[in-house]
Design an enzyme around this catalytic site. Structure first.
Site, PDB file in Angstrom:
ATOM      1  N   TYR A 181       0.802  -1.217   0.000  1.00 20.31           N
ATOM      2  CA  TYR A 181       0.000   0.000   0.000  1.00 20.31           C
ATOM      3  C   TYR A 181       0.841   1.277   0.000  1.00 20.31           C
ATOM      4  CZ  TYR A 181      -3.780  -3.207   1.372  1.00 20.31           C
ATOM      5  OH  TYR A 181      -4.680  -4.234   1.433  1.00 20.31           O
TER       6      TYR A 181
ATOM      7  N   LYS B 111       3.953 -14.766   4.259  1.00 20.07           N
ATOM      8  CA  LYS B 111       3.943 -15.738   3.165  1.00 20.07           C
ATOM      9  C   LYS B 111       5.376 -15.909   2.695  1.00 20.07           C
ATOM     10  CE  LYS B 111       1.678 -18.516   0.420  1.00 20.07           C
ATOM     11  NZ  LYS B 111       1.204 -19.816   0.947  1.00 20.07           N
TER      12      LYS B 111
ATOM     13  N   ASP C 293      -2.363 -18.144   4.300  1.00 24.18           N
ATOM     14  CA  ASP C 293      -3.453 -19.027   3.918  1.00 24.18           C
ATOM     15  C   ASP C 293      -3.834 -19.965   5.056  1.00 24.18           C
ATOM     16  OD1 ASP C 293      -0.909 -20.072   3.565  1.00 24.18           O
ATOM     17  OD2 ASP C 293      -1.367 -21.147   1.720  1.00 24.18           O
TER      18      ASP C 293
ATOM     19  N   ASP D 265      -4.670  -6.301   6.652  1.00 28.63           N
ATOM     20  CA  ASP D 265      -5.939  -5.727   6.198  1.00 28.63           C
ATOM     21  C   ASP D 265      -6.990  -6.824   6.043  1.00 28.63           C
ATOM     22  OD1 ASP D 265      -7.876  -4.073   5.164  1.00 28.63           O
ATOM     23  OD2 ASP D 265      -6.793  -3.583   3.326  1.00 28.63           O
TER      24      ASP D 265
ATOM     25  N   ASP E 246     -10.363  -7.810   8.811  1.00 28.88           N
ATOM     26  CA  ASP E 246     -11.769  -7.833   8.416  1.00 28.88           C
ATOM     27  C   ASP E 246     -12.403  -9.194   8.697  1.00 28.88           C
ATOM     28  OD1 ASP E 246     -11.838  -5.224   7.692  1.00 28.88           O
ATOM     29  OD2 ASP E 246     -11.984  -5.543   5.543  1.00 28.88           O
TER      30      ASP E 246
END
Length: 350
Positions: free
Chosen positions: A140, A187, A220, A244, A248
């Site tokens: 971002y 990851k 994951d 992020d 959520d």
């Protein structure tokens, strides 16, 4: 509220923003007023999409300076379907995040009532976790570009930025707030170079905190584990994009976005920007049915960071009581509008 000569007050800048932002922010401010904490409210209600459409400016330097010199900021939400693209919202929210170096995105998630949980197993519903998301680097940060735009050979690139400075301070913050455990999510098996940096510093930091349980999950696997049993987590730390997504998901496991809060914090200066997670919700703006709990709890988080811990706890207890009694908006199983739902919470403070 004007200052008296010689009087030192705690100044809170408030940006109600767009959509349902002004509606829910009003309920948050009324709740703060009921607590009588002597806060000086500096209202920036002109920072919105309407002003941007008229002037082309999202957040002026003068407005930014008012925020910078305040003690904390409460934000309603920014974004408007009348504004094409993302420049307006980025120029408000991301400018504040980057220019004030609000490198911590702090997302607490706690289930207030069993009926709000989507989990079938009642033993897995006691969600009480914090997602600590790196807030100024990663995907971002805006690094990248476009070649041969709008041709069959168009190529785009978005670069993920990881620095030792950024990774170390967000991991250290996560450990500083942990009660029992910290899980680092990345990851690194696929994202080689940034993953190596996160892994190296993670091992160093974990070694300095032997009393805390530490673990690592690939993103994951972390998604699966969160859905399987979110109660196993205390603090999760991750980069900007993974944090992020995970925050959520955790918000939904804790009852939905209507109660979700967030804080963008500079862990060094203590300055914070606090906002509900739900966004501007233009489809229900002006209808008087928006859930004010996320904004009210964001205000509680704000005053807690300023040292008003008892007042913040009282707000949370009153919210818990209102939810249990179904004195809430329809999304939480009640029948109240925005104003009455806010009043139900304030009634519990009296």
């Amino acid at each position: 509220m004007p200052r008296e000569r010689g009087e030192i007050l705690t100044t809170i800048t408030v940006i109600p923003g767009d959509g349902i932002g002004p509606e829910v922010t009003d309920q948050a401010l009324r709740t703060l007023d009921a607590l009588d904490l002597g806060l000086d409210i500096d209202m920036l209600d002109h920072v919105n999409a309407g002003t941007y459409l008229e002037t082309g400016e999202a957040l002026t330097d003068a407005d930014f300076e008012r925020v910078r010199t305040s003690d904390s900021t409460l934000l309603g939400a920014v974004g408007d379907p009348r504004v094409a693209g993302t420049d307006y919202a980025r120029d408000v929210l991301l400018r504040l995040r980057f220019d004030l170096d609000l490198y911590v995105n702090y997302r607490p998630a706690k289930l207030f009532h069993d009926r709000l949980s989507p989990l079938r197993d009642e033993t897995r519903r006691a969600v009480d976790c914090v997602i600590v998301r790196e807030n100024t680097e990663g995907l971002y940060a805006g690094m990248g570009g476009v070649l041969r735009k709008q041709t069959p050979f168009e190529m785009t690139m978005d670069a993920e930025i990881n620095t030792h400075h950024g990774v170390s301070r967000i991991v250290d913050f996560a450990f500083s707030i942990a009660r029992r455990s910290v899980c680092m999510v990345d990851k690194s098996n696929a994202v080689k170079f940034g993953g190596q940096l996160w892994q190296r510093y993670w091992r160093e930091a974990a070694g300095r905190h032997p009393r805390l349980e530490t673990s690592h999950l690939y993103v994951d696997a972390a998604v699966m584990k969160l859905v399987e049993d979110p109660t196993r987590f205390d603090v999760i730390v991750a980069n900007n994009s993974y944090g992020d997504i995970l925050s959520d998901l955790m918000a939904e496991l804790a009852g939905g976005l209507g109660t979700a809060t967030s804080a963008n914090i500079n862990g060094d200066t203590g300055f914070g920007l606090f906002e509900p997670v739900h966004g501007t919700a233009p489809d229900i703006a002006g209808k008087g049915i928006a859930n004010p709990i996320g904004a009210i709890l964001s205000a509680a988080l704000l005053i807690e960071r300023l040292g008003h811990t008892a007042a913040a706890a009282a707000v949370r207890e009153s919210v818990n009581s209102a939810i249990a009694q179904r004195r809430v908006t329809p999304d939480l199983g009640g029948e109240l509008g925005t104003v009455d739902a806010g009043e139900a919470i304030r009634a519990g403070l009296r």
